[in-house]
Write an enzyme that holds these catalytic residues in place. Structure first.
Site, PDB file in Angstrom:
ATOM      1  N   ARG A  69      -1.108  10.350   3.718  1.00 11.33           N
ATOM      2  CA  ARG A  69      -0.524  11.159   2.641  1.00 11.33           C
ATOM      3  C   ARG A  69      -1.532  12.223   2.231  1.00 11.33           C
ATOM      4  NH1 ARG A  69      -0.603   8.821  -1.665  1.00 11.33           N
ATOM      5  NH2 ARG A  69      -1.309   6.739  -1.130  1.00 11.33           N
ATOM      6  N   TYR A 197       3.954  12.561   8.990  1.00 10.95           N
ATOM      7  CA  TYR A 197       3.413  11.253   8.598  1.00 10.95           C
ATOM      8  C   TYR A 197       4.366  10.562   7.610  1.00 10.95           C
ATOM      9  CZ  TYR A 197       0.890   7.655   6.239  1.00 10.95           C
ATOM     10  OH  TYR A 197       0.568   6.451   5.696  1.00 10.95           O
ATOM     11  N   GLY A 199       4.364   8.660   4.905  1.00 12.49           N
ATOM     12  CA  GLY A 199       4.278   8.818   3.445  1.00 12.49           C
ATOM     13  C   GLY A 199       4.675  10.209   2.974  1.00 12.49           C
ATOM     14  N   LYS A 206       7.900   7.086  -0.971  1.00 16.13           N
ATOM     15  CA  LYS A 206       7.082   7.472  -2.126  1.00 16.13           C
ATOM     16  C   LYS A 206       7.743   8.617  -2.894  1.00 16.13           C
ATOM     17  CE  LYS A 206       3.810   4.629  -0.920  1.00 16.13           C
ATOM     18  NZ  LYS A 206       3.639   3.382  -1.649  1.00 16.13           N
ATOM     19  N   HIS A 226       5.340   0.824  -8.275  1.00 18.41           N
ATOM     20  CA  HIS A 226       4.616   0.598  -7.021  1.00 18.41           C
ATOM     21  C   HIS A 226       4.184  -0.870  -7.005  1.00 18.41           C
ATOM     22  CE1 HIS A 226       1.036   1.980  -4.294  1.00 18.41           C
ATOM     23  NE2 HIS A 226       2.061   1.569  -3.582  1.00 18.41           N
ATOM     24  N   SER A 248      -4.432   0.759  -3.520  1.00 16.43           N
ATOM     25  CA  SER A 248      -4.526   0.491  -2.084  1.00 16.43           C
ATOM     26  C   SER A 248      -5.804  -0.295  -1.767  1.00 16.43           C
ATOM     27  CB  SER A 248      -4.500   1.798  -1.299  1.00 16.43           C
ATOM     28  OG  SER A 248      -5.548   2.599  -1.724  1.00 16.43           O
ATOM     29  N   ALA A 249      -5.786  -0.958  -0.631  1.00 16.77           N
ATOM     30  CA  ALA A 249      -6.913  -1.776  -0.144  1.00 16.77           C
ATOM     31  C   ALA A 249      -7.178  -3.007  -1.003  1.00 16.77           C
ATOM     32  CB  ALA A 249      -8.185  -0.936  -0.004  1.00 16.77           C
ATOM     33  N   CYS A 250      -6.142  -3.517  -1.671  1.00 13.33           N
ATOM     34  CA  CYS A 250      -6.300  -4.749  -2.455  1.00 13.33           C
ATOM     35  C   CYS A 250      -5.421  -5.874  -1.916  1.00 13.33           C
ATOM     36  CB  CYS A 250      -5.971  -4.493  -3.922  1.00 13.33           C
ATOM     37  SG  CYS A 250      -7.189  -3.480  -4.753  1.00 13.33           S
ATOM     38  N   LYS A 252      -1.937  -5.957  -1.012  1.00 13.74           N
ATOM     39  CA  LYS A 252      -0.590  -6.137  -1.593  1.00 13.74           C
ATOM     40  C   LYS A 252       0.380  -6.771  -0.582  1.00 13.74           C
ATOM     41  CE  LYS A 252       2.220  -2.804  -3.907  1.00 13.74           C
ATOM     42  NZ  LYS A 252       2.077  -1.518  -3.286  1.00 13.74           N
ATOM     43  N   THR A 253       0.398  -6.231   0.637  1.00  9.45           N
ATOM     44  CA  THR A 253       1.320  -6.779   1.647  1.00  9.45           C
ATOM     45  C   THR A 253       0.943  -8.232   1.957  1.00  9.45           C
ATOM     46  OG1 THR A 253       1.624  -4.564   2.532  1.00  9.45           O
ATOM     47  CG2 THR A 253       2.305  -6.361   3.949  1.00  9.45           C
ATOM     48  N   ASP A 275       6.193  -3.241  -1.534  1.00 11.70           N
ATOM     49  CA  ASP A 275       5.626  -1.960  -1.972  1.00 11.70           C
ATOM     50  C   ASP A 275       6.264  -1.375  -3.233  1.00 11.70           C
ATOM     51  OD1 ASP A 275       3.720   0.104  -1.484  1.00 11.70           O
ATOM     52  OD2 ASP A 275       5.284   1.392  -0.676  1.00 11.70           O
ATOM     53  N   ASN A 364      -5.602   4.161   9.222  1.00 11.59           N
ATOM     54  CA  ASN A 364      -4.325   4.172   8.496  1.00 11.59           C
ATOM     55  C   ASN A 364      -3.148   4.053   9.468  1.00 11.59           C
ATOM     56  OD1 ASN A 364      -2.740   4.327   6.122  1.00 11.59           O
ATOM     57  ND2 ASN A 364      -2.362   6.509   6.467  1.00 11.59           N
ATOM     58  N   SER A 365      -3.384   3.407  10.619  1.00  9.20           N
ATOM     59  CA  SER A 365      -2.248   3.217  11.544  1.00  9.20           C
ATOM     60  C   SER A 365      -1.254   2.260  10.878  1.00  9.20           C
ATOM     61  CB  SER A 365      -2.732   2.682  12.881  1.00  9.20           C
ATOM     62  OG  SER A 365      -3.576   1.568  12.711  1.00  9.20           O
ATOM     63  N   ARG A 366       0.009   2.382  11.257  1.00  7.71           N
ATOM     64  CA  ARG A 366       1.067   1.711  10.499  1.00  7.71           C
ATOM     65  C   ARG A 366       2.055   0.976  11.382  1.00  7.71           C
ATOM     66  NH1 ARG A 366       1.220   2.332   4.662  1.00  7.71           N
ATOM     67  NH2 ARG A 366      -0.612   3.570   4.234  1.00  7.71           N
ATOM     68  N   ARG A 397      -9.854  -4.052  -7.549  1.00 14.65           N
ATOM     69  CA  ARG A 397     -11.014  -4.561  -6.822  1.00 14.65           C
ATOM     70  C   ARG A 397     -12.238  -4.263  -7.674  1.00 14.65           C
ATOM     71  NH1 ARG A 397     -12.674  -5.138  -1.271  1.00 14.65           N
ATOM     72  NH2 ARG A 397     -10.533  -4.950  -0.558  1.00 14.65           N
ATOM     73  N   ASN A 493      -5.003 -17.752  -3.202  1.00 12.27           N
ATOM     74  CA  ASN A 493      -4.588 -17.031  -4.416  1.00 12.27           C
ATOM     75  C   ASN A 493      -3.392 -17.712  -5.087  1.00 12.27           C
ATOM     76  OD1 ASN A 493      -6.594 -15.167  -4.075  1.00 12.27           O
ATOM     77  ND2 ASN A 493      -5.315 -13.712  -2.951  1.00 12.27           N
TER      78      ASN A 493
HETATM   79  C1  OXD Z   1       0.615   3.587   0.017  1.00 15.65           C
HETATM   80  C2  OXD Z   1       1.598   3.084   1.003  1.00 15.65           C
HETATM   81  O1  OXD Z   1      -0.127   4.519   0.330  1.00 15.65           O
HETATM   82  O2  OXD Z   1       2.316   2.127   0.676  1.00 15.65           O
HETATM   83  O3  OXD Z   1       0.596   3.041  -1.096  1.00 15.65           O
HETATM   84  O4  OXD Z   1       1.682   3.633   2.108  1.00 15.65           O
HETATM   85 MN    MN Z   2       2.235   1.690  -1.392  1.00 17.98          MN
END
Ligand code: OXD
Ligand code: MN
Length: 588
Positions: A69, A197, A199, A206, A226, A248-250, A252-253, A275, A364-366, A397, A493
């Site tokens: 993004r 891309y 996003g 988004k 979100h 991000s980077a915490c 979530k998924t 998400d 950031n590959s998806r 974080r 968790n």
């Molecule tokens: C983000 C995503 O960036 O879900 O939050 O792709």
């Molecule tokens: Mn997201």
């Protein structure tokens, strides 16, 4: 097709402007899917993966300068600049027309213009909304098929209504200097130019489900967030649902698809969404959430059988992998998949890859994969009424500051926790590590209007419900003196979530602190863990000096919003400062 005059007029107007070679209305059929895949494969935009090992899976490589993004090229185009607020980039609708609208002139010459109707939310749900995306990217049309309920089903839901989001997208020439993502909240319109891309280009996600929907939600009295949505089933079979927001980077998924460890026998986790959550009050005064999406667009690196076994199983078939590496037997590969990288791979840009080279898969590959394939998908995930939310969790974080978990004193204090959410940067992103970034409600890049007004809307939502959910804050990432994580995380968790649900159900012992209710000693089940009660004391410790500095930072952040900042949150800030100073006096 459709007799919706408004839609036909809009499509005809766009066609006249972008001048495509061909117009193709997407119906969502299997035949259409096969055609899109065949066309994309023939043009080299999709590479079929090993059909035996990865049935129905494909690799897509995006332009190497179009892999994430682009927030600095993302604009809120409200009539008044103030309505966009200090955390968004604003462009006046007039300037957008001149600068961006003009780029669409003739931009689809020689290309097919796909018209993709889609529903956000389960078909037939009163909470769902329809959008229509026009795009010149077959990859985008195919991805929308996975990420939304796409095709005739959406036209049927729309009928003759004029109420649909108009989403216009063109790849343009993919030049980052001519890349813009513009949102016109007042007319539910989105323009995206110059990026393929996800996003930036899957406008359902988004752009619509958060930036435009958050504005709609404020106008109509609901919440577009979100957040992941998950159900936790206890050994007696009772399922309680939570919604959780993390920057991000915490993970979530990973949390949304948590697999209970053996020690947590009898518990099950059900995934509703990973998400986005749209939430509104039901007739019973409880908040209900739907996942507006139909697929997962998740970060691939780091996904493996330990970190997220359910994601690993979900992506085994019918998945588009974007910007991963490929092994000689045409399997997708990414960092964090297995310890040793197979020899003879091709990297995400299609170049031969050798050990010691830069990452084989883009960080950031998806994966783009159908939610229905997830082994933990909830039987309720398409319930048109949504699922009742018992608790809302905010997280970040923080290596030192935030305790493992605490509960807000009330809704208003909970909104303060959301408004002051922050996370420390990791080595996964460029720039300094450990820098605190404020990301209220994990919505900084996605709130489609002035965030101070968004805070006010959240406060109002608490006043509106008879039975609003309790609000909690978690931090899985506290580290000790040596920098080691103090909490095992991942499946464990669930132990913290169990305390949260105990609280919701009127149980769960607490001790009070200046920042909120903490779990009392022994209230979180540690059986079978190496973590001791002494570790837990450290995990729940409040360093008053550090919290005073944090509170100062909250204030500085709030000052950005000037007069629009709700007084109630400024008073919450004052109360926090007072409680912190009292807690020092008590300690002395
Ligand atoms: C983000 C995503 O960036 O879900 O939050 O792709
Ligand atoms: Mn997201």
């Amino acid at each position: 097709m459709t007799e919706n005059k408004d839609l036909l007029d809009w499509v005809a107007g766009v066609e006249k402007k972008v001048r495509p070679a061909k117009v193709s209305w997407c119906d969502g059929s299997e035949e259409e899917k096969a055609c899109l895949i065949a066309d994309l494969s023939a043009s080299g935009h999709l590479i079929p993966l090993n059909e035996e090992k990865w049935p129905g899976c494909h690799l897509h490589r995006s332009h190497h300068q179009d892999v994430a993004r682009t927030e600095h090229l993302t604009f809120i185009c409200t009539e008044n600049e103030e309505d966009a607020g200090p955390t968004n980039h604003w462009m006046s609708p007039k300037d957008a027309d001149r600068k961006v609208g003009s780029l669409f002139e003739g931009c689809m010459e020689g290309r097919t213009m796909y018209v993709v109707p889609f529903i956000m939310g389960p078909a037939g749900s009163p909470h769902s909304k329809v959008g229509v995306q026009i795009t010149d990217s077959a990859y985008v049309a195919l991805s929308l098929r996975t990420m939304t309920r796409m095709g005739n089903i959406a036209l049927e839901q729309l009928g003759t209504s004029t109420d649909f989001a108009r989403c216009l997208h063109s790849l343009g020439d993919l030049n980052p200097d001519r890349r813009f993502i513009c949102h016109f909240q007042e007319k539910s319109e989105i323009w995206s130019y110059g990026s393929g891309y996800g996003g930036n280009a899957l406008l359902s996600k988004k752009c619509f489900a958060l930036r435009v929907a958050s504005w709609m939600a404020k106008e109509e009295g609901w919440l577009a967030e979100h957040m992941l949505i998950m159900g936790i089933e206890d050994p007696q079979g009772k399922v309680s649902y939570i919604a959780a927001a993390f920057p991000s980077a915490c993970g979530k998924t990973n949390l949304a698809m948590l697999v209970p460890p053996l020690s947590q026998k009898g518990y099950k986790v059900w995934t509703v969404g990973d998400d986005i959550a749209w939430m509104r009050y039901g007739k019973d005064g409880q908040l209900y959430a739907i996942n507006p999406e139909a697929g997962f667009f998740g970060v691939v690196p780091g996904t493996n059988t330990k970190t997220n076994p359910n994601a690993e199983k979900t992506i085994q078939k019918n998945t588009i992998f974007t910007n991963v590496a490929m092994t000689p037997d045409r399997s997708p590969w990414w960092e964090g998949r297995d310890k040793t990288a197979p020899a003879g791979m091709i990297d995400w840009q299609g170049r031969p890859w050798r050990s010691g080279d830069a990452a084989a898969a883009h960080p950031n590959s998806r994966f783009t994969t159908p939610a229905a394939q997830c082994p933990s998908i909830s039987p309720e995930w398409e319930n048109p009424e949504g699922v009742p939310i018992s608790a809302i969790i905010f997280g970040g974080r923080r290596a030192k500051l935030a305790p493992l978990v605490f509960e807000s004193f009330n809704w208003q204090h909970g909104v303060y926790l959301g408004a002051t959410m922050a996370s420390e940067t990791t080595a996964a992103a460029t720039g300094a590590v450990g820098v605190v970034r404020r990301d209220p409600f994990a919505m900084i890049p996605f709130c489609g209007y002035n965030m101070a007004d968004y805070f006010s809307h959240w406060l109002e939502m608490g006043r509106k419900g008879e039975n609003p959910p309790s609000i909690f804050h978690v931090n899985w990432f506290k580290t000790d003196e040596e920098g080691r994580f103090m909490w095992p995380g991942f499946g464990e968790n669930l132990r913290v979530l169990r305390w949260i649900l105990d609280r919701v159900h009127g149980k769960g012992a607490t001790t009070d602190s200046a920042i909120g209710h903490l779990p009392a000693p022994g209230a979180i089940d540690l059986e079978g863990l190496e973590t001791t009660e002494a570790d837990m004391e450290a995990l729940l410790n409040i360093d008053v000096e550090a919290w005073n500095a944090e509170a100062e930072d909250h204030k500085a952040f709030f000052e950005k919003f000037g007069d629009r900042m709700p007084d109630v949150l400024l008073r919450e800030h004052q109360s926090l400062v007072e409680r912190l100073s009292r807690s020092v006096t008590q300690e002395v």
